[in-house]
Design a protein around this motif. Sequence first.
Motif, PDB file in Angstrom:
ATOM      1  N   ARG A  84       0.827  -1.215   0.000  1.00 19.65           N
ATOM      2  CA  ARG A  84       0.000   0.000   0.000  1.00 19.65           C
ATOM      3  C   ARG A  84       0.854   1.255   0.000  1.00 19.65           C
ATOM      4  N   TYR A  85       2.037   1.149   0.585  1.00 25.02           N
ATOM      5  CA  TYR A  85       2.943   2.294   0.675  1.00 25.02           C
ATOM      6  C   TYR A  85       4.096   2.196  -0.326  1.00 25.02           C
ATOM      7  N   GLY A  86       3.905   1.346  -1.323  1.00 23.34           N
ATOM      8  CA  GLY A  86       4.905   1.236  -2.385  1.00 23.34           C
ATOM      9  C   GLY A  86       6.147   0.470  -1.995  1.00 23.34           C
ATOM     10  N   LEU A  87       6.076  -0.293  -0.911  1.00 24.49           N
ATOM     11  CA  LEU A  87       7.230  -1.083  -0.480  1.00 24.49           C
ATOM     12  C   LEU A  87       7.023  -2.540  -0.867  1.00 24.49           C
ATOM     13  N   ASP A  88       7.952  -3.061  -1.625  1.00 22.56           N
ATOM     14  CA  ASP A  88       7.859  -4.453  -2.049  1.00 22.56           C
ATOM     15  C   ASP A  88       9.271  -4.945  -2.356  1.00 22.56           C
ATOM     16  N   MET A  89       9.490  -6.213  -2.176  1.00 23.88           N
ATOM     17  CA  MET A  89      10.773  -6.808  -2.498  1.00 23.88           C
ATOM     18  C   MET A  89      10.644  -7.624  -3.767  1.00 23.88           C
ATOM     19  N   SER A  90      11.507  -7.357  -4.722  1.00 23.47           N
ATOM     20  CA  SER A  90      11.505  -8.138  -5.954  1.00 23.47           C
ATOM     21  C   SER A  90      12.091  -9.518  -5.680  1.00 23.47           C
ATOM     22  N   SER A  91      11.931 -10.412  -6.652  1.00 25.23           N
ATOM     23  CA  SER A  91      12.482 -11.759  -6.502  1.00 25.23           C
ATOM     24  C   SER A  91      13.992 -11.719  -6.327  1.00 25.23           C
ATOM     25  N   TRP A 136       8.114  -5.659   6.169  1.00 24.46           N
ATOM     26  CA  TRP A 136       7.449  -5.098   7.351  1.00 24.46           C
ATOM     27  C   TRP A 136       8.421  -4.235   8.147  1.00 24.46           C
ATOM     28  N   GLY A 137       9.635  -4.698   8.307  1.00 25.48           N
ATOM     29  CA  GLY A 137      10.642  -3.918   9.020  1.00 25.48           C
ATOM     30  C   GLY A 137      10.886  -2.570   8.353  1.00 25.48           C
ATOM     31  N   ASN A 138      11.003  -2.585   7.028  1.00 24.33           N
ATOM     32  CA  ASN A 138      11.203  -1.334   6.288  1.00 24.33           C
ATOM     33  C   ASN A 138      10.005  -0.401   6.445  1.00 24.33           C
ATOM     34  N   ARG A 143       7.718   4.497   8.438  1.00 22.46           N
ATOM     35  CA  ARG A 143       6.534   5.254   8.844  1.00 22.46           C
ATOM     36  C   ARG A 143       6.659   5.874  10.233  1.00 22.46           C
ATOM     37  N   PHE A 144       7.378   5.185  11.121  1.00 21.16           N
ATOM     38  CA  PHE A 144       7.402   5.636  12.512  1.00 21.16           C
ATOM     39  C   PHE A 144       8.814   5.978  12.987  1.00 21.16           C
ATOM     40  N   GLN A 145       9.616   6.464  12.068  1.00 22.12           N
ATOM     41  CA  GLN A 145      11.012   6.749  12.382  1.00 22.12           C
ATOM     42  C   GLN A 145      11.167   7.686  13.582  1.00 22.12           C
ATOM     43  N   SER A 146      10.381   8.768  13.594  1.00 24.11           N
ATOM     44  CA  SER A 146      10.509   9.741  14.680  1.00 24.11           C
ATOM     45  C   SER A 146      10.094   9.148  16.029  1.00 24.11           C
TER      46      SER A 146
END
Length: 309
Positions: A84-91, A136-138, A143-146
Amino acid sequence: MIATFLFRYARTAALAAALLAVSGFGSTVMAQSVAAMVNGEAITNFDIEQRIKLTKLTTQKAISRQEALEELIDDKLKVKEAKRYGLDMSSSDVDGAYGNMASRMRMNPEQLSKTLEGHGIRPETLKNRIKADMTWGNLVRGRFQSNLLVPEKDLAGIEPSDTKEGESFEYLVRPIVLIVPRGSPSSAIEARRKEAELLRSRIQSCDEAQSLFRSMRDAAIRDQLTKTSADLPPALRELLDKTPVGKLTPPEVTKQGVEMVALCSRKPTKADTPAKRAAREKIYNQKYEAKSKSYLQEVRKGAMIEIRK
């Protein structure tokens, strides 16, 4: 001839599938194989069996079928939310992480795959777990870095009473290696080690080390690296603290050959001490785990999860 056979086979297979569907047998088998649907994606009983085997192999602990199912549901939700936030890991990203894991276990990817298969686990089972954890870690860290930052006030009073342990230094070093080809006899390794000891006694500065080792065959001196006390394992930190500036650490036999480190400078710094770094990482991990758990609970509330008996 072959084309005719394939056409007849396809038509027969289609007829068989139709008969199964009419009889209800096919739908029953399908229903039995699917254990849950998560936002339209299936989790099968086979997936659950695979997760149980993987957990047993990696943690030496047995988990229940329900625990395995919950983990798989979470993995589906994690990957979906990250997308949903454009984060994905390619093969290729996943394969790279898989290869790194194999390397840390002193294997290549093929050897790791064979090890898993020897325990009845498909390599894809581990790769799917890697993908879920990393995406998920990324997402959480992004999103919650601060919210995950550890303020200095939270680290007050954690310095050890030992003054030396409470100090932090910045080291400027240059790794050096006298190359020994793989498969060389122990006599060749010992000869290079003695050579390293002799050269070590001659070197008085990093400039001398650079001039000498760059001109030698089967030797290399790396670019300068800057490390702080908190970056180094205790054994290496203690070794560098005992080494005079401009000198080399004692030779150590490694896979590459005989290695040493030239200490170019050592000076106090206000960077984290090892104790403070450890405390910072502990607090950060606690914050991360808490945020990860609460965020996942929110995602689960908005998900369509159907558990099938």
